[in-house]
Design a protein around this motif. Structure first.
Motif, short mmCIF file in Angstrom:
data_model
loop_
_atom_site.label_atom_id
_atom_site.label_comp_id
_atom_site.label_asym_id
_atom_site.label_seq_id
_atom_site.Cartn_x
_atom_site.Cartn_y
_atom_site.Cartn_z
N PHE A 1 56.70 98.11 71.59
CA PHE A 1 56.25 99.18 70.69
C PHE A 1 56.21 98.69 69.24
N SER A 2 55.10 98.99 68.58
CA SER A 2 54.99 98.76 67.14
C SER A 2 54.27 99.95 66.52
N ASN A 3 54.44 100.11 65.22
CA ASN A 3 53.98 101.33 64.56
C ASN A 3 52.46 101.33 64.31
N TYR A 4 51.90 102.50 64.45
CA TYR A 4 50.49 102.73 64.16
C TYR A 4 50.29 102.84 62.65
N VAL A 5 49.29 102.11 62.13
CA VAL A 5 48.95 102.15 60.70
C VAL A 5 47.71 103.02 60.54
N ARG A 6 47.87 104.12 59.85
CA ARG A 6 46.79 105.09 59.67
C ARG A 6 45.67 104.47 58.84
N PRO A 7 44.42 104.43 59.35
CA PRO A 7 43.34 103.74 58.62
C PRO A 7 42.89 104.47 57.37
N MET A 8 43.15 105.79 57.24
CA MET A 8 42.70 106.53 56.08
C MET A 8 43.30 106.00 54.78
N ASP A 9 44.59 105.61 54.85
CA ASP A 9 45.29 105.18 53.63
C ASP A 9 46.23 104.00 53.87
N SER A 10 46.10 103.34 55.05
CA SER A 10 46.92 102.17 55.41
C SER A 10 48.41 102.48 55.40
N THR A 11 48.78 103.72 55.75
CA THR A 11 50.17 104.13 55.81
C THR A 11 50.75 103.88 57.20
N LYS A 12 51.93 103.25 57.24
CA LYS A 12 52.61 103.08 58.51
C LYS A 12 53.22 104.41 58.93
N THR A 13 52.96 104.82 60.16
CA THR A 13 53.43 106.11 60.66
C THR A 13 54.57 105.91 61.65
N ASN A 14 55.11 107.02 62.14
CA ASN A 14 56.15 106.96 63.16
C ASN A 14 55.58 106.86 64.57
N ALA A 15 54.27 106.98 64.71
CA ALA A 15 53.63 106.82 66.01
C ALA A 15 53.71 105.36 66.45
N GLU A 16 53.82 105.15 67.76
CA GLU A 16 54.01 103.80 68.30
C GLU A 16 53.18 103.61 69.56
N SER A 17 52.80 102.35 69.78
CA SER A 17 52.13 101.96 71.02
C SER A 17 52.59 100.58 71.43
N ASN A 18 52.64 100.35 72.75
CA ASN A 18 52.92 99.01 73.25
C ASN A 18 51.71 98.53 74.05
N PHE A 19 51.82 97.35 74.66
CA PHE A 19 50.69 96.78 75.38
C PHE A 19 51.22 95.85 76.45
N LYS A 20 50.83 96.11 77.71
CA LYS A 20 51.23 95.28 78.84
C LYS A 20 49.98 94.94 79.64
N ARG A 21 49.81 93.66 79.98
CA ARG A 21 48.56 93.24 80.62
C ARG A 21 48.81 92.18 81.69
N VAL A 22 48.01 92.25 82.74
CA VAL A 22 47.97 91.25 83.80
C VAL A 22 46.54 90.71 83.87
N GLN A 23 46.40 89.37 83.91
CA GLN A 23 45.08 88.75 83.94
C GLN A 23 44.99 87.72 85.07
N LEU A 24 43.82 87.65 85.68
CA LEU A 24 43.54 86.65 86.71
C LEU A 24 42.14 86.12 86.50
N ALA A 25 41.98 84.79 86.50
CA ALA A 25 40.67 84.18 86.34
C ALA A 25 40.59 82.95 87.21
N PHE A 26 39.40 82.69 87.77
CA PHE A 26 39.20 81.46 88.54
C PHE A 26 37.74 81.04 88.49
N GLU A 27 37.52 79.76 88.73
CA GLU A 27 36.18 79.22 88.85
C GLU A 27 36.13 78.33 90.08
N LEU A 28 35.11 78.54 90.91
CA LEU A 28 34.97 77.82 92.18
C LEU A 28 33.64 77.07 92.19
N PRO A 29 33.65 75.73 92.21
CA PRO A 29 32.40 74.98 92.28
C PRO A 29 31.68 75.26 93.60
#
Length: 311
Positions: free
Chosen positions: A38-66
């Motif tokens: 979790f990190s704080n959301y920065v409001r774009p209207m005035d670049s103010t750091k707010t108490n709102a928070e979001s995190n990010f979790k991701r799973v990725q898979l990639a392959f190439e087959l000749p």
């Protein structure tokens, strides 16, 4: 072209080309998990750091087959291959108030993102120092709220690649995409430069920058800066809208060789940039400048583990 559309165009180019240049003649792939707390959301209207928070979790898979491979008169591969990538991300969003969000995010930031594509690639020499790469893919890019035909996006590109020496190559060419509602041709650029000594560096534009020391044949310690992103088609005010998520991270990345074919890459570091962007998928909106900065999040820890293979 406004900055948001330019950013999303580059994001689609990144998603396409970063898969296609990883390998040239082997069955290769990568499974990766990354996490941003979790990190704080920065409001774009005035670049103010707010108490709102979001995190990010991701799973990725990639392959190439000749699919077919032969060496040409320049001792370089003439290759047809199949590639596929998939990324699934979840976000938790806390303490948001609608007035602090841009109008295109009045329903909040997405809780899920899914990107999945499959495509074909052809690589061949056209002279002693020039190669031609042709790539085409189709994929689903969605926020998982509703999956329909508008979430299906096509991409293709033709790249002319100059091999200056064994350590440096540069490529450019047109990229065709329907990301903005109608087929559009956008410029694409690829650059790779690396050294191979004990102290070594590698620049892969637009994907990564790394500098490291090869301690042994099985252990390499690197510092890295990496760009990654996801995108999705969504609905805002009943209009088809393209949503983009981008993050740039910096960190320490050991690389451990596990036998002849496998490599393990854990990463620990920090986010340098993490934001969202959106634009309507209409030609008339491509040239409109937005009045407000993109919504972003404060810097925080970043962690990832990747397992790569090549046979």
């Amino acid at each position: 072209m406004n900055k948001t559309v330019f950013y999303l165009a580059q994001l689609f180019f990144f998603l396409l080309i970063s898969t296609c240049v990883r390998s040239q003649s082997k069955f290769s792939g990568e499974f990766k998990v990354d996490y941003v707390p979790f990190s704080n959301y920065v409001r774009p209207m005035d670049s103010t750091k707010t108490n709102a928070e979001s995190n990010f979790k991701r799973v990725q898979l990639a392959f190439e087959l000749p699919l077919s491979l032969e060496m040409d008169q320049y001792n370089r591969p003439k290759l047809w291959s199949l590639f596929a990538t998939g990324s699934y991300a979840r976000m938790e969003n806390k303490n948001y108030e609608a007035p602090s969000l841009p109008i295109e995010f009045q329903n909040g930031f997405p809780n899920e993102l899914l990107n999945a594509q499959v495509g074909v690639k052809h690589l061949r020499s056209i002279s002693k120092s020039w190669s031609l790469m042709i790539v085409a893919s189709v994929g689903v890019y969605t926020d998982m709220v509703e999956i329909n035909k508008e979430d299906v996006l096509f991409q293709g590109g033709v790249f002319f690649i100059k091999q200056f020496n064994p350590n440096m190559s540069f490529g450019m060419g047109p990229v065709l995409t329907n990301s903005f509602g109608v087929p559009m041709v956008l410029p694409g650029i690829y650059f790779n430069w690396e050294s191979r000594g004990a102290w070594h560096f590698k620049i892969t534009f637009p994907e990564s920058l790394e500098f490291g020391y090869r301690i042994s044949d099985t252990f390499d310690l690197k510092t890295v800066v990496e760009l990654s992103g996801m995108t999705a088609e969504t609905r805002v005010n009943n209009k088809s809208t393209l949503l983009g998520y981008q993050q740039i991270i910096a960190g320490i990345q050991p690389e451990i060789k596990l036998g002849k074919h496998w490599r393990l890459q854990p990463t620990a570091g920090t986010t340098l940039l993490r934001n969202f962007s959106s634009t309507n998928r209409k030609i008339k909106d491509i040239f409109k400048e937005k009045d407000m900065a993109n919504p972003r999040f404060t810097t925080t820890f970043y962690g990832a583990v990747a397992l790569k293979w090549a046979f």
